[in-house]
Design a protein around this motif. Sequence first.
Motif: not given
Length: 341
Positions: A282, A325-326, A329, A331-332
Amino acid sequence: MSFRIRAARLDDLQALYEMAKLTGGGFTNLPADRPSLKAKLEQSDTAFARTVDELDDERFVMVLENIDTKQVRGTCQLFTKVGQQWPFYSYRMSTLTQYSDELDRTFRAEMLSLVTDLEGSSEVGGLFLHPNERAGGLGLLLARSRYLFIAQHRARFADQVLAELRGIIDDAGDSPFWDGIGGKFFGMSFDEADMFNALHGNQFIADLMPKNPIYTAMLDEDARNVIGRPHVSGRAAMRMLENEGFVFENYVDIFDGGPTMVARTDNVKSIAGAERAKLIDRLDDSTAETAHKALIATGKLRDFRCAYAMVAKTDDGVMLDDDAIDTLDIESGAELLMIGR
């Protein structure tokens, strides 16, 4: 508020129907008819479920979703290979030049010829944004997300892509172009013909429309003046298409005379310029200053999602803002496809 593009689902029917009632007519791909919309969603559902990575006759429907309210506020569609279920008709504008020795004059006559030249192309269409959301670049997000979808599934699309723009329709819902040509042969109003086409296809055009070229000089002035011109609400869409590399090559819609724009698929700006990257983290205070706005897509088929994001590039991958990112949806480690805004 955060918005994302996602695959349409069967339970989006009511939302699409409510938006279809706001189009004002002329949107063949978004008719205000529940059975027709349901059929389109079912076709799309089948296309999203097919995992074979090859070109076929398919329709993909996507929607713009407000992830905070879960409301659907826009929609767009992609067609992988037009003209398969029924012919894909256009009028091609051309000029016939003739010279008279007796008069010592050259005469140029513009003609409209009924053709299926664009058959087999892919199409981006069906774009509609709720009137209350026409700000903040959401129309651009809807439009360009289609190109990232094509880039993500390139083998399922043709080498040429087209976009039809709605033509001029007056305040009464009538089309001067249709009244000048089609209405004289079909005994139907523009609205009736447009709805029939949306529900049953345009084979009736092949059955009843004259096959000989039509000289535009024989049309009334109202019909001539709208040939190749987009509806006032479609001017911004035309500019966006031109910015992507689409051009007008004298093809117009057989119903309302609106322009059809075409491009080589691999030359479309948002397809040619799309970059692949991996999400590594992030954004933080040290990287936020170097971030720029971009469209980010992730996932394939039903899992495809697209949204705006603030992006900072590193040697190892990219960093995105928390909201993106949210919204997406992810992730890394997520695989991303991106294009600068």
